[in-house]
Write an enzyme that holds these catalytic residues in place. Structure first.
Site, PDB file in Angstrom:
ATOM      1  N   ASN A 192     -22.515 -47.824  46.218  1.00  0.00           N
ATOM      2  CA  ASN A 192     -21.314 -46.940  46.011  1.00  0.00           C
ATOM      3  C   ASN A 192     -20.069 -47.777  45.589  1.00  0.00           C
ATOM      4  O   ASN A 192     -19.851 -48.766  46.257  1.00  0.00           O
ATOM      5  CB  ASN A 192     -21.132 -46.392  47.594  1.00  0.00           C
ATOM      6  CG  ASN A 192     -19.893 -45.582  47.714  1.00  0.00           C
ATOM      7  OD1 ASN A 192     -19.353 -45.143  46.666  1.00  0.00           O
ATOM      8  ND2 ASN A 192     -19.119 -45.670  48.855  1.00  0.00           N
ATOM      9  N   GLY A 193     -19.632 -47.128  44.661  1.00  0.00           N
ATOM     10  CA  GLY A 193     -18.366 -48.046  44.151  1.00  0.00           C
ATOM     11  C   GLY A 193     -18.326 -48.042  42.730  1.00  0.00           C
ATOM     12  O   GLY A 193     -19.267 -47.241  42.029  1.00  0.00           O
ATOM     13  N   CYS A 195     -20.808 -41.332  46.808  1.00  0.00           N
ATOM     14  CA  CYS A 195     -22.176 -41.612  47.058  1.00  0.00           C
ATOM     15  C   CYS A 195     -22.269 -42.101  48.665  1.00  0.00           C
ATOM     16  O   CYS A 195     -21.471 -42.347  49.318  1.00  0.00           O
ATOM     17  CB  CYS A 195     -22.629 -42.948  46.118  1.00  0.00           C
ATOM     18  SG  CYS A 195     -22.325 -42.710  44.517  1.00  0.00           S
ATOM     19  N   TRP A 206     -22.997 -39.410  43.717  1.00  0.00           N
ATOM     20  CA  TRP A 206     -22.209 -38.767  42.769  1.00  0.00           C
ATOM     21  C   TRP A 206     -21.738 -39.613  41.777  1.00  0.00           C
ATOM     22  O   TRP A 206     -21.090 -40.672  41.658  1.00  0.00           O
ATOM     23  CB  TRP A 206     -20.681 -38.697  43.530  1.00  0.00           C
ATOM     24  CG  TRP A 206     -19.694 -37.605  43.114  1.00  0.00           C
ATOM     25  CD1 TRP A 206     -19.635 -36.561  42.910  1.00  0.00           C
ATOM     26  CD2 TRP A 206     -18.521 -38.020  42.206  1.00  0.00           C
ATOM     27  NE1 TRP A 206     -18.493 -35.926  42.632  1.00  0.00           N
ATOM     28  CE2 TRP A 206     -17.756 -36.885  41.953  1.00  0.00           C
ATOM     29  CE3 TRP A 206     -17.904 -39.478  41.894  1.00  0.00           C
ATOM     30  CZ2 TRP A 206     -16.592 -36.991  41.382  1.00  0.00           C
ATOM     31  CZ3 TRP A 206     -16.866 -39.308  41.272  1.00  0.00           C
ATOM     32  CH2 TRP A 206     -16.235 -38.420  40.924  1.00  0.00           C
ATOM     33  N   GLU A 214     -11.794 -24.388  44.139  1.00  0.00           N
ATOM     34  CA  GLU A 214     -12.539 -25.348  44.461  1.00  0.00           C
ATOM     35  C   GLU A 214     -14.045 -25.035  44.994  1.00  0.00           C
ATOM     36  O   GLU A 214     -15.107 -25.513  44.785  1.00  0.00           O
ATOM     37  CB  GLU A 214     -12.117 -26.714  45.259  1.00  0.00           C
ATOM     38  CG  GLU A 214     -11.842 -26.377  46.757  1.00  0.00           C
ATOM     39  CD  GLU A 214     -11.480 -27.619  47.460  1.00  0.00           C
ATOM     40  OE1 GLU A 214     -11.919 -28.970  47.142  1.00  0.00           O
ATOM     41  OE2 GLU A 214     -10.780 -27.420  48.581  1.00  0.00           O
ATOM     42  N   GLU A 253      -2.177 -24.591  48.669  1.00  0.00           N
ATOM     43  CA  GLU A 253      -3.420 -24.953  49.209  1.00  0.00           C
ATOM     44  C   GLU A 253      -4.193 -23.893  49.295  1.00  0.00           C
ATOM     45  O   GLU A 253      -5.494 -23.989  48.966  1.00  0.00           O
ATOM     46  CB  GLU A 253      -3.037 -25.155  50.742  1.00  0.00           C
ATOM     47  CG  GLU A 253      -4.362 -25.521  51.750  1.00  0.00           C
ATOM     48  CD  GLU A 253      -5.164 -26.616  51.279  1.00  0.00           C
ATOM     49  OE1 GLU A 253      -4.770 -27.369  50.374  1.00  0.00           O
ATOM     50  OE2 GLU A 253      -6.156 -26.895  51.924  1.00  0.00           O
ATOM     51  N   ARG A 270     -21.016 -36.681  50.455  1.00  0.00           N
ATOM     52  CA  ARG A 270     -20.336 -37.817  49.662  1.00  0.00           C
ATOM     53  C   ARG A 270     -20.686 -37.665  48.015  1.00  0.00           C
ATOM     54  O   ARG A 270     -20.150 -38.633  47.100  1.00  0.00           O
ATOM     55  CB  ARG A 270     -20.590 -39.269  50.251  1.00  0.00           C
ATOM     56  CG  ARG A 270     -20.163 -39.351  51.753  1.00  0.00           C
ATOM     57  CD  ARG A 270     -20.586 -40.486  52.146  1.00  0.00           C
ATOM     58  NE  ARG A 270     -20.089 -41.813  51.211  1.00  0.00           N
ATOM     59  CZ  ARG A 270     -18.792 -42.080  51.707  1.00  0.00           C
ATOM     60  NH1 ARG A 270     -17.973 -41.748  52.445  1.00  0.00           N
ATOM     61  NH2 ARG A 270     -18.311 -43.200  51.026  1.00  0.00           N
ATOM     62  N   HIS A 300       9.231 -18.426  35.062  1.00  0.00           N
ATOM     63  CA  HIS A 300       9.605 -19.462  34.157  1.00  0.00           C
ATOM     64  C   HIS A 300       8.068 -19.869  33.363  1.00  0.00           C
ATOM     65  O   HIS A 300       7.988 -20.863  32.526  1.00  0.00           O
ATOM     66  CB  HIS A 300      10.200 -20.888  34.624  1.00  0.00           C
ATOM     67  CG  HIS A 300      11.410 -20.620  35.193  1.00  0.00           C
ATOM     68  ND1 HIS A 300      12.677 -20.349  34.766  1.00  0.00           N
ATOM     69  CD2 HIS A 300      11.906 -20.483  36.560  1.00  0.00           C
ATOM     70  CE1 HIS A 300      13.722 -20.247  35.309  1.00  0.00           C
ATOM     71  NE2 HIS A 300      13.192 -20.304  36.577  1.00  0.00           N
ATOM     72  N   LYS A 352      -7.945 -24.235  47.599  1.00  0.00           N
ATOM     73  CA  LYS A 352      -9.283 -23.657  48.188  1.00  0.00           C
ATOM     74  C   LYS A 352     -10.067 -22.632  47.420  1.00  0.00           C
ATOM     75  O   LYS A 352     -11.219 -22.735  47.494  1.00  0.00           O
ATOM     76  CB  LYS A 352      -8.680 -23.225  49.647  1.00  0.00           C
ATOM     77  CG  LYS A 352      -8.484 -23.779  50.722  1.00  0.00           C
ATOM     78  CD  LYS A 352      -9.751 -24.577  51.447  1.00  0.00           C
ATOM     79  CE  LYS A 352      -9.606 -25.964  50.782  1.00  0.00           C
ATOM     80  NZ  LYS A 352      -8.785 -27.251  50.853  1.00  0.00           N
ATOM     81  N   LYS A 357     -16.769 -35.389  49.046  1.00  0.00           N
ATOM     82  CA  LYS A 357     -15.724 -35.280  50.228  1.00  0.00           C
ATOM     83  C   LYS A 357     -14.926 -36.420  50.091  1.00  0.00           C
ATOM     84  O   LYS A 357     -13.483 -36.221  50.409  1.00  0.00           O
ATOM     85  CB  LYS A 357     -16.592 -35.273  51.383  1.00  0.00           C
ATOM     86  CG  LYS A 357     -15.837 -35.118  52.711  1.00  0.00           C
ATOM     87  CD  LYS A 357     -15.215 -33.914  52.805  1.00  0.00           C
ATOM     88  CE  LYS A 357     -14.451 -33.535  54.236  1.00  0.00           C
ATOM     89  NZ  LYS A 357     -13.368 -32.222  54.276  1.00  0.00           N
TER      90      LYS A 357
END
Ligand code: AGP
Length: 608
Positions: A100-101, A2, A74, A488, A481, A27, A504, A485, A603
């Site tokens: 926020n939290g 947020c 968020w 997402e 990575e 955010r 496997h 990328k 983020k």
């Protein structure tokens, strides 16, 4: 998570709040709202969806006033909806709160407040703050907010306004970031520095447990318990334009192109005139470095992948065993840490809740904690025993790119330092590695020339649903990575796997035309990687390889090859990841995805 912004001054607050929120949208962006006070009366506008939806509502009729708060959300408690969007009010509608939290005891508080006659209109934990302020208000907003927060358990960055004292904003924080921007005849408060940079470069970073009374002419800072606080002003030296797109279509693309600078800046000043690595930030004496028996790396997401690179280089150069954990596991594992353990917390934002909890756990167990972060003044910089900054500049795109390569540059420096202090690297080897390190920015500049080719190749895979990314040695974290990328930002399912593990299990996924991206740069396991490619081809997989310039042979195995310049094996992580970032970027763009703000992500993950 947020984004919060608050303004008090002489100007029209609404456009300033919206401008601030735009720079904080990374955010969270599932709903947004503003509350603006005019002649002591609050006007609240909230909308579900991105800021553009709120802007549309404001275009149809914007509240005017010289004090206000804004929020981009968020969701944690309560689905994204207009009713759950901030700001929230008390029963009287006189109090406005952004937060926020997570308020962990919100169920108990809500029950208790409801029994006392308060009526809730949202599903959020935040609304309890508004009702608690209403309950405790006896004429002084600061005291009412302090008393309200005294009842709250959990984390918060919050800003509160009240029609009863409309000439002040009250801001407080615990475990969620909040900064105050000091202007002339105006002051701002925000979750992050870029939100206030158009107004001021003088920043007060609030610490945990602090509360501030902010008027247009001044700021009084104290602890929530009432102890006055005197804080030095932080002067921001980076440019506001660094946080803008600078002509690029998206922040992510701009940040991919900023990678040579991000590496350059991170390495700058780390190798002294005498060739020695300078890392005073480690705050460990040579004897303490020599006494270390282990390194433990703790991180999340992309930062964890930088940690995987760190494990390989620290073990190779400093001959120290390295453990590695995702922070959400580490914090609850009861890990084996002692005074001889160096814990390295890698976090771009410095605000990731799990990583911060890992830092506290490590310190509690006696470990020395070194943070690698990109954000000056972030929570991790205040909690860790030492900090290595990555100096990549602000990263706005939710998908980490330039901060990843900067983190890798920082772990190279840390590994070299540990190796030299412990006497495990001879002078000639150290000199050679340092020279190669300094070449990395130019190498990445060369790799960026692949952009058009990568775009053309990506066009072949726009409609794919699944993909595999494989690598060994240094190629393994880069495969992880590359997969992260891709998934997402393009929403194509991507598995990152150690190439040798493929047989496997994941080999079962391969059928006619499944794209298999293989990191196959020159290394001591190159032949093994080629064998894995053969296994893929035998099952009709469609191979895209990242390989070392001059490797003509690989073209016989792969349908497409992205050639990157040769580096020493341990440094190959940086050039190898760049084509994979571009691959994900172009595929996502071709699929019409919002690369800067992928769905469901934020983020900074400031909640557990
Ligand atoms: C990276 O592209 C992701 N958005 C995410 O995995 C990120 O790396 C992770 O949340 C950790 O963040 P941090 O580095 O700020 O701690």
């Amino acid at each position: 998570m947020c984004g919060i912004v608050g303004y008090i001054g002489e100007a029209d607050a609404t456009p300033i709040l919206m401008e601030g929120l735009r720079s904080l949208e990374y955010r969270g962006y599932d709903s947004a709202g503003v509350a603006v006070f005019n002649n002591g009366a609050a006007a609240v506008v909230r909308r579900k969806g991105k800021l553009s939806a709120l802007q549309e509502a404001l275009d149809a009729g914007s509240p005017r006033g010289r004090v206000g708060i804004g929020h981009t959300r968020w969701a944690t408690h309560g689905k994204p909806s207009e009713a759950n969007a901030h700001p929230h009010s008390d029963c009287t509608g006189r109090v406005a709160v952004v937060h926020n939290g997570i308020i962990e005891n919100f169920h108990e508080l809500r029950e208790q407040l409801t029994a006392e006659g308060h009526t809730f209109t949202s599903e959020t934990d935040t609304e309890t703050i508004a009702h608690l302020v209403e309950k405790h208000f006896t004429g002084d907003l600061l005291e009412a907010v302090a008393a309200a927060l005294g009842e709250v358990e959990g984390s918060f960055a919050t800003v509160v306004l009240s029609e009863d004292q409309p000439d002040r904003m009250i801001a407080a924080r615990k475990d969620s970031p909040l900064i105050i921007g000091l202007g002339r005849g105006e002051n701002l408060v925000a979750s992050d520095i870029p939100a206030v940079l158009k107004h001021t470069r003088d920043i007060l970073v609030m610490e945990n447990g602090e509360i501030a009374e902010i008027t247009k002419d001044g700021v009084a800072l104290r602890t929530i318990d009432g102890v006055p606080v005197d804080r030095d002003v932080l002067k921001v030296t980076w440019d506001a334009s660094a946080a803008e797109k600078a002509g690029y279509e998206d922040f992510m693309l701009k940040e991919i192109y900023e990678q040579p600078d991000a590496i350059r800046e991170t390495l700058r000043g780390r190798i002294g005139a005498d060739g020695a690595v300078e890392l005073d930030e480690l705050a460990l004496a040579t004897e303490q470095v020599r006494a270390l028996n282990r390194v433990y790396i703790v991180a999340c997401g992309t930062s964890y992948h930088a940690g995987l690179v760190g494990k390989q280089v620290i073990e190779a150069w400093a001959r120290l065993p390295v453990d590695l954990d995702v922070a959400s596991e580490f914090r609850y594992r009861n890990p084996i840490i002692d005074e001889e353990t160096l814990v390295v917390a890698i976090t771009q934002s410095g605000e990731t809740a799990d990583t911060l909890a890992g830092v506290r756990e490590a310190q509690h167990l006696g470990g020395k904690v070194m943070a690698i972060t990109n954000v000056v003044g972030s929570s991790v910089t205040r909690e860790a025993d030492g900090v290595i900054y990555t100096h990549a500049g602000p990263e706005i795109g939710v998908a980490a790119t330039k901060t990843f390569v900067a983190q890798i540059a920082a772990v190279y420096i840390l590994a070299l330092y540990l190796a030299e202090e412990r006497g495990f690297m001879d002078a000639a080897d150290a000199r050679a590695v340092k020279a190669q390190l300094m070449e990395l920015p130019a190498i990445v500049e060369e790799v960026l020339n692949l952009d058009e080719q990568v775009k053309e190749v990506a066009a072949n895979y726009v409609d794919e649903k699944d993909s595999l990314f494989l690598g060994r040695g240094m190629g393994m974290p880069i495969a992880f990575e590359g997969a992260l990328k891709l998934k997402e930002i393009s929403y194509i399912h991507a598995e990152g796997y150690a190439a040798g593990e493929m047989k496997h299990g994941p080999i079962a996924l391969i059928d006619d035309g499944t794209p298999i991206v293989v990191v196959a740069t020159k290394s001591h396991v190159y032949d093994k990687v080629i064998s894995n490619i053969q296994e893929v081809i035998a099952r009709d997989g469609d191979v895209v390889a990242v390989a070392t310039e001059g490797d003509a042979d690989i073209a016989r195995h792969a349908r497409f090859v992205f050639y990157v310049p040769e580096t020493s094996e341990l440094l190959s992580a940086i050039p190898a990841v760049v084509p994979l970032q571009l691959f994900a970027y172009h595929l996502a763009k071709m699929r019409g995805c919002n690369v800067d703000q992928p769905r469901n992500l934020a983020k900074s993950v400031t909640v557990e």
